[in-house]
Design an enzyme around this catalytic site. Structure first.
Site, mmCIF file in Angstrom:
data_model
loop_
_atom_site.group_PDB
_atom_site.id
_atom_site.type_symbol
_atom_site.label_atom_id
_atom_site.label_comp_id
_atom_site.label_asym_id
_atom_site.label_seq_id
_atom_site.Cartn_x
_atom_site.Cartn_y
_atom_site.Cartn_z
ATOM 1 C CG LEU A 191 -44.383 -2.717 24.938
ATOM 2 C CD1 LEU A 191 -43.651 -1.453 24.540
ATOM 3 C CD2 LEU A 191 -44.199 -2.998 26.421
ATOM 4 N N GLY B 8 -42.336 -6.824 23.460
ATOM 5 C CA GLY B 8 -42.091 -6.492 24.866
ATOM 6 C C GLY B 8 -42.016 -7.733 25.740
ATOM 7 C CG ASN C 108 -43.681 -9.171 16.990
ATOM 8 O OD1 ASN C 108 -43.327 -8.437 17.908
ATOM 9 N ND2 ASN C 108 -44.932 -9.517 16.818
ATOM 10 C CD GLU C 109 -40.347 -4.820 18.844
ATOM 11 O OE1 GLU C 109 -39.844 -5.853 18.345
ATOM 12 O OE2 GLU C 109 -40.378 -4.610 20.065
HETATM 13 C C1 LIG Z 1 -35.096 4.630 15.830
HETATM 14 C C2 LIG Z 1 -35.699 4.354 17.172
HETATM 15 C C3 LIG Z 1 -37.078 3.814 17.036
HETATM 16 C C4 LIG Z 1 -37.889 4.044 18.227
HETATM 17 C C5 LIG Z 1 -39.138 3.266 18.098
HETATM 18 C C6 LIG Z 1 -40.129 3.724 18.981
HETATM 19 C C7 LIG Z 1 -41.039 2.979 19.480
HETATM 20 C C8 LIG Z 1 -41.211 1.514 19.383
HETATM 21 C C9 LIG Z 1 -42.172 1.169 20.400
HETATM 22 C C10 LIG Z 1 -42.530 0.004 20.873
HETATM 23 C C11 LIG Z 1 -42.003 -1.290 20.615
HETATM 24 C C12 LIG Z 1 -43.139 -2.274 20.676
HETATM 25 C C13 LIG Z 1 -43.187 -3.265 21.514
HETATM 26 C C14 LIG Z 1 -44.335 -4.186 21.600
HETATM 27 O O1 LIG Z 1 -44.375 -5.000 22.488
HETATM 28 S S1 LIG Z 1 -45.573 -4.081 20.448
HETATM 29 C C15 LIG Z 1 -46.657 -5.457 20.787
HETATM 30 C C16 LIG Z 1 -46.276 -6.648 19.985
HETATM 31 N N1 LIG Z 1 -47.197 -7.708 20.272
HETATM 32 C C17 LIG Z 1 -47.721 -8.476 19.335
HETATM 33 O O2 LIG Z 1 -47.435 -8.363 18.175
HETATM 34 C C18 LIG Z 1 -48.707 -9.513 19.839
HETATM 35 C C19 LIG Z 1 -49.903 -9.601 18.992
HETATM 36 N N2 LIG Z 1 -50.791 -10.599 19.536
HETATM 37 C C20 LIG Z 1 -50.727 -11.884 19.192
HETATM 38 O O3 LIG Z 1 -49.898 -12.305 18.422
HETATM 39 C C21 LIG Z 1 -51.733 -12.807 19.835
HETATM 40 O O4 LIG Z 1 -52.734 -12.021 20.414
HETATM 41 C C22 LIG Z 1 -51.131 -13.694 20.923
HETATM 42 C C23 LIG Z 1 -50.314 -12.928 21.956
HETATM 43 C C24 LIG Z 1 -50.252 -14.769 20.260
HETATM 44 C C25 LIG Z 1 -52.262 -14.403 21.695
HETATM 45 O O5 LIG Z 1 -53.104 -15.032 20.797
HETATM 46 P P1 LIG Z 1 -54.619 -15.320 21.246
HETATM 47 O O6 LIG Z 1 -55.237 -16.024 20.093
HETATM 48 O O7 LIG Z 1 -54.748 -15.957 22.536
HETATM 49 O O8 LIG Z 1 -55.209 -13.906 21.548
HETATM 50 P P2 LIG Z 1 -56.019 -13.017 20.574
HETATM 51 O O9 LIG Z 1 -55.333 -12.922 19.305
HETATM 52 O O10 LIG Z 1 -57.416 -13.537 20.618
HETATM 53 O O11 LIG Z 1 -55.970 -11.602 21.230
HETATM 54 C C26 LIG Z 1 -56.965 -11.244 22.117
HETATM 55 C C27 LIG Z 1 -57.248 -9.753 21.945
HETATM 56 O O12 LIG Z 1 -56.089 -9.034 22.380
HETATM 57 C C28 LIG Z 1 -55.659 -8.149 21.345
HETATM 58 N N3 LIG Z 1 -54.197 -8.041 21.466
HETATM 59 C C29 LIG Z 1 -53.319 -9.049 21.416
HETATM 60 N N4 LIG Z 1 -52.080 -8.610 21.639
HETATM 61 C C30 LIG Z 1 -52.195 -7.267 21.835
HETATM 62 C C31 LIG Z 1 -51.266 -6.234 22.128
HETATM 63 N N5 LIG Z 1 -49.963 -6.466 22.283
HETATM 64 N N6 LIG Z 1 -51.737 -4.983 22.292
HETATM 65 C C32 LIG Z 1 -53.047 -4.701 22.164
HETATM 66 N N7 LIG Z 1 -53.992 -5.638 21.886
HETATM 67 C C33 LIG Z 1 -53.557 -6.905 21.731
HETATM 68 C C34 LIG Z 1 -56.179 -8.756 20.114
HETATM 69 O O13 LIG Z 1 -56.336 -7.726 19.166
HETATM 70 C C35 LIG Z 1 -57.522 -9.309 20.577
HETATM 71 O O14 LIG Z 1 -58.439 -8.248 20.665
HETATM 72 P P3 LIG Z 1 -60.020 -8.464 20.535
HETATM 73 O O15 LIG Z 1 -60.596 -7.102 20.626
HETATM 74 O O16 LIG Z 1 -60.255 -9.130 19.214
HETATM 75 O O17 LIG Z 1 -60.393 -9.345 21.687
#
Ligand SMILES: CCCCC/C=C\C/C=C\C/C=C/C(=O)SCCNC(=O)CCNC(=O)[C@H](O)C(C)(C)COP(=O)(O)OP(=O)(O)OC[C@H]1O[C@@H](n2cnc3c(N)ncnc32)[C@H](O)[C@@H]1OP(=O)(O)O
Length: 206
Positions: free
Chosen positions: A15, A60, A83-84
């Protein structure tokens, strides 16, 4: 249906964390409701689904992959997992239950609490994916082969079987949609959660 990515090395980055950081409650409400509805549709399709995981698949991304009927992942360099906890947040119950349905209670508990991202080989070993292939083309072929199995299966028998298997998790979300949404909106406004998200977003910047 095959769910895959057009990107080079990301199946789905999960997400958009910026939706949770300093959230606008109305916008977050629409975002979360859309996620709930999308997941309910994907998890209950009347047709077979395969995720061809051709890149990293955190949180997500892992949820969507797990919601398909079969998972084929390109290896060995990509990772997948819920990985939350690494973000300092909690995977919602329906995320957790979806994982339990795939890998079982014990492995899911360890996986969820540690927030571990599994390599393709590790994911295969714990049953988080069904097959590992060296490249995207052979993974697509494998996914298609899996779907071909259903040419000889009655669509009705397929759907009823899947409904029975997935019903408890689906029903929980249907019954608790508003409660789940209210909790997320409140939870995301907590200063501790906001601090954790800020630190995590900073850690992603290069
Ligand atoms: C008791 C009940 C509890 C209730 C709880 C309530 C709520 C919980 C809610 C939600 C659950 C959450 C779900 C999720 O999905 S959270 C998202 C998790 N995702 C990650 O951790 C991914 C992180 N990203 C990475 O690891 C890497 O980016 C990648 C996917 C492996 C890709 O690597 P790559 O080197 O190709 O990319 P970059 O690192 O260069 O990333 C480019 C750019 O994108 C930004 N970014 C990456 N992922 C995200 C993301 N998921 N959301 C927003 N932004 C993201 C990153 O910061 C870079 O930004 P820049 O500005 O530097 O270009």
């Amino acid at each position: 249906m095959i769910l895959t990515s057009g990107l080079q090395k990301v199946f789905c980055a999960g997400l958009d964390i910026t939706e949770f950081y300093n959230p606008n409650p109305d916008r977050l409400s629409k975002f979360w409701t859309t996620l709930q509805d999308t997941w309910l549709s994907l998890y209950t399709t009347s047709f077979p689904t395969v995720s061809v995981i051709n890149g990293h698949s955190p949180a997500g991304g892992c949820l969507f992959a797990m919601s398909c009927d079969y998972r084929v992942m390109v290896g060995p360099n990509y990772t997948i997992g819920l990985n939350e906890t690494k973000l300092g947040i909690v995977a919602p119950k329906w995320f957790q239950d979806t994982m339990v349905a795939v890998i079982g209670q014990r492995k899911a508990e360890v996986s969820l609490t540690t927030g571990k991202m599994y390599t393709t080989d590790e994911a295969l070993q714990i049953g988080l994916i069904d097959e590992s292939l060296p490249d995207a083309n052979s993974a697509l072929k494998k996914g298609t082969q899996f779907l071909n199995n259903f040419q000889k299966i009655s669509p009705w028998a397929y759907k009823m079987t899947k409904d029975i298997s997935r019903q408890p998790t689906v029903q929980w979300l249907i019954d608790n949609k508003q409660k789940d949404l209210d909790f997320v909106i409140k939870y995301m406004q907590s200063p501790t959660v906001q601090k954790n998200l800020e630190l995590y977003l900073q850690s992603l910047k290069k």
